[in-house]
Design an enzyme around this catalytic site. Sequence first.
Site, short mmCIF file in Angstrom:
data_model
loop_
_atom_site.label_atom_id
_atom_site.label_comp_id
_atom_site.label_asym_id
_atom_site.label_seq_id
_atom_site.Cartn_x
_atom_site.Cartn_y
_atom_site.Cartn_z
N CYS A 2 -20.84 18.41 -12.61
CA CYS A 2 -21.00 19.09 -13.94
C CYS A 2 -21.63 18.26 -14.84
O CYS A 2 -21.49 17.07 -15.05
CB CYS A 2 -20.03 19.83 -14.44
N ARG A 27 -25.66 16.02 -11.01
CA ARG A 27 -24.38 16.02 -11.10
C ARG A 27 -23.70 17.40 -10.73
O ARG A 27 -22.63 17.62 -10.81
CB ARG A 27 -24.07 15.75 -12.65
N TRP A 74 -20.74 21.83 -10.60
CA TRP A 74 -20.26 21.53 -9.20
C TRP A 74 -18.99 22.35 -9.27
O TRP A 74 -17.93 21.67 -9.82
CB TRP A 74 -20.18 20.15 -9.10
N ASN A 100 -16.72 19.78 -18.18
CA ASN A 100 -16.71 19.05 -16.82
C ASN A 100 -15.44 18.37 -16.48
O ASN A 100 -14.72 17.77 -17.48
CB ASN A 100 -17.76 17.79 -17.15
N GLY A 101 -14.97 18.43 -15.52
CA GLY A 101 -13.51 18.04 -15.19
C GLY A 101 -12.31 19.21 -14.63
O GLY A 101 -12.92 20.29 -13.90
N GLU A 482 -22.31 3.19 6.68
CA GLU A 482 -23.36 3.84 5.75
C GLU A 482 -24.53 4.52 6.32
O GLU A 482 -24.73 5.65 5.99
CB GLU A 482 -23.92 2.30 4.89
N LYS A 486 -25.21 8.43 5.53
CA LYS A 486 -26.55 8.77 4.83
C LYS A 486 -26.94 10.03 5.80
O LYS A 486 -27.43 11.08 5.13
CB LYS A 486 -27.38 7.73 5.25
N GLU A 489 -24.71 13.29 5.18
CA GLU A 489 -24.61 13.96 3.83
C GLU A 489 -26.13 14.62 3.45
O GLU A 489 -26.04 15.65 3.05
CB GLU A 489 -24.18 12.95 2.85
N HIS A 505 -12.05 2.56 23.83
CA HIS A 505 -10.73 3.07 23.58
C HIS A 505 -10.50 4.46 23.29
O HIS A 505 -9.27 4.97 22.68
CB HIS A 505 -10.01 2.05 22.26
N LYS A 604 -23.65 13.95 -7.40
CA LYS A 604 -23.80 12.61 -7.60
C LYS A 604 -22.78 11.49 -8.07
O LYS A 604 -22.47 10.66 -7.63
CB LYS A 604 -25.21 12.28 -8.47
O1 M6R Z 1 -20.67 6.44 -8.32
P1 M6R Z 1 -20.00 6.00 -7.20
O2 M6R Z 1 -20.60 4.56 -6.67
O3 M6R Z 1 -18.54 5.31 -7.54
O4 M6R Z 1 -19.81 7.13 -6.21
C1 M6R Z 1 -19.09 6.77 -5.09
C2 M6R Z 1 -19.50 7.83 -4.00
O5 M6R Z 1 -19.17 9.11 -4.34
C3 M6R Z 1 -20.99 7.96 -3.49
O6 M6R Z 1 -21.29 6.71 -3.08
C4 M6R Z 1 -21.32 8.66 -2.50
O7 M6R Z 1 -20.75 8.45 -1.30
C5 M6R Z 1 -22.90 9.11 -2.05
N1 M6R Z 1 -23.29 10.32 -1.90
C6 M6R Z 1 -23.20 8.49 -0.80
O8 M6R Z 1 -24.55 8.54 -0.77
#
Ligand code: M6R
Length: 609
Positions: A2, A27, A74, A100-101, A482, A486, A489, A505, A604
């Site tokens: 948010c 956000r 969000w 926010n929260g 990673e 990517k 998501e 396994h 984000k």
């Molecule tokens: O702001 P941060 O690095 O603490 O965020 C951690 C994760 O939420 C962040 O890396 C998330 O996995 C991304 N969307 C990945 O692309």
Amino acid sequence: MCGIVGYVGHGNAKEIIIDGLKKLEYRGYDSAGIAVVQDGKILLKKHVGGIANLENLIGDDPMTSSTGIGHTRWATHGAPSDINAHPHCNEAGNISVVHNGIIENYAELREMLERDHNVKFKSETDTEVIAHLVGINYEGDLEDAVYKTVGQMRGAYAISVIAASEPGKIVAVRKDAPLVVGLGKDAHFIASDIPALLKYVKEIYFIENNEFVVLTPESAKIYDEDRNEIHREVFHVTWDADAAEKEGYDHFMLKEIYEQPKALYETLTRRLDENGTIKLDGIKMTKEDIEGFTKIYIVACGTAYHAGLVGKYIIEKLAKVPVEIDVASEFRYRDPFIDDKTLFIAISQSGETLDTLAALREAKRKGARVLSVVNVVGSSVARESDDVFYTWAGPEIAVASTKAYTTQLMCMYLIGLHMGYEKGTITRDYYDKFIADLAEIPDLLKMCLGNKGYIEGLSKMLYNKEQVFFIGRGLDSAVSYEGSLKLKEISYINSFAIAAGELKHGTIALMEPGTLVLSLATQDFLYEKMLSNIEEVKARGAHVFSIAKEGNTSIESKSNEVIYIPACRDELTPLLSVVPLQMFAYYVAKERGCNIDKPKNLAKSVTVE
Ligand code: M6R
């Protein structure tokens, strides 16, 4: 999660707030709203969807006020909808709140409000209880009412409140969710993050936990829980609004992929002195401290956790100290063994991820020394750490992290090298050569970006796969995680990463003719082993797309496609091999018509548990 923006001054609040919300859409973007104080009333507009929907709703409606608050959401409590969108008002409609929260005791507060005050709730949100509480506590002074209300709430929050009978005033408060105040001329701003304000101000106050803010056009005052006024240093922002614009790229993600050479160059060179020695600047960790650490924990979430996986390999190898790595949401609840000989490394791009922050606090409480690797200056993680190793990625807007990851990796190498050198586990010669190799990475990464056309073509061919596996060994296995994150998501393809040696396994049972496997084979000493793993999946009919180092051409006969990264020492390949994976995810998502910068269900900055 948010985004909040508020404005008090003499300009048009609506325009300034909408402008700011657009910069905060990363956000959260499932609904948006604005409330202004106009002619002794609160005017409220809110709509499900992004800011564009809100703008359409407002249309030509004359919102001429110069006091207002806005929000981009969000969803946590209550689905995305017009009703659940913020701001929320009390029943009389004379108080309006953005939040926010999460209010943890909202259910009991809601029950109390329904039972004792006969309040009829409109939304399913936790935020609405705040609006009603402020309304009930309001006796003509908004500050008083917000103080009383905060005394009744538990949880994590940043809130901003306006009252119809107090034009020219915003009262805000934060606990475990970010808030900054922008200092203008005869105008003040409040926001969840600096980019929302950059068009208007460069001078900022960071608000700390449990602090209250009272903004009028003339003043920005900060108070503690006991209503004592606090003096805060002004922070001057050195980057400008352009850094947060797309500059001709179709998406922020692509722009940020292309910014990696510069971000890596900055992250490295800002930490090197004229002799090529790593300089600590503000970091107070001494040689004795480093020699005294018997154990390191690296803790983070998502992509930052994946950077930590690489960090574990590198720091153990260079500094010869055991490194444990954990995701923050697990670490914080598992009572890990920590003492004053433990170094806790938190990695977080935003510096606001609640799980990472909570893990950091837990480690600190148990006596660990905390070093954080953070991109956002002045963020909560940075402020609560003993020392901060900043990444110089610049603002990262796309939800999918790219340049933050590679700069986090750069910090892992620098931390490992510094610790190893101080401990005497590596020689000066080794250290110098390693740094010289790191210095070449920005140019080598530029070469990897040259694969764009090939990857785009490949994505057109492979975009409709419903299941993808990423395999690798050693550091390649860390990068596989990673690459897989990517892809899933932003393209919503069911992707899965596994250490290649683990396939047999269990997971190999899922291989079928046509299953797409992305295999990373960049580690020279594991190359032969990887070729065998590729054979295993090929034998089950998999379509194999490999990433290997230039020169290792024998992989071609075993793969359907190969992308080569420039030859470099094994330890450094993660900085390069991730690039084709980022681009592959990007172009596959584009081909599938996905909303790349704002993937569904994500945000984000994850400031909820
Ligand atoms: O702001 P941060 O690095 O603490 O965020 C951690 C994760 O939420 C962040 O890396 C998330 O996995 C991304 N969307 C990945 O692309």
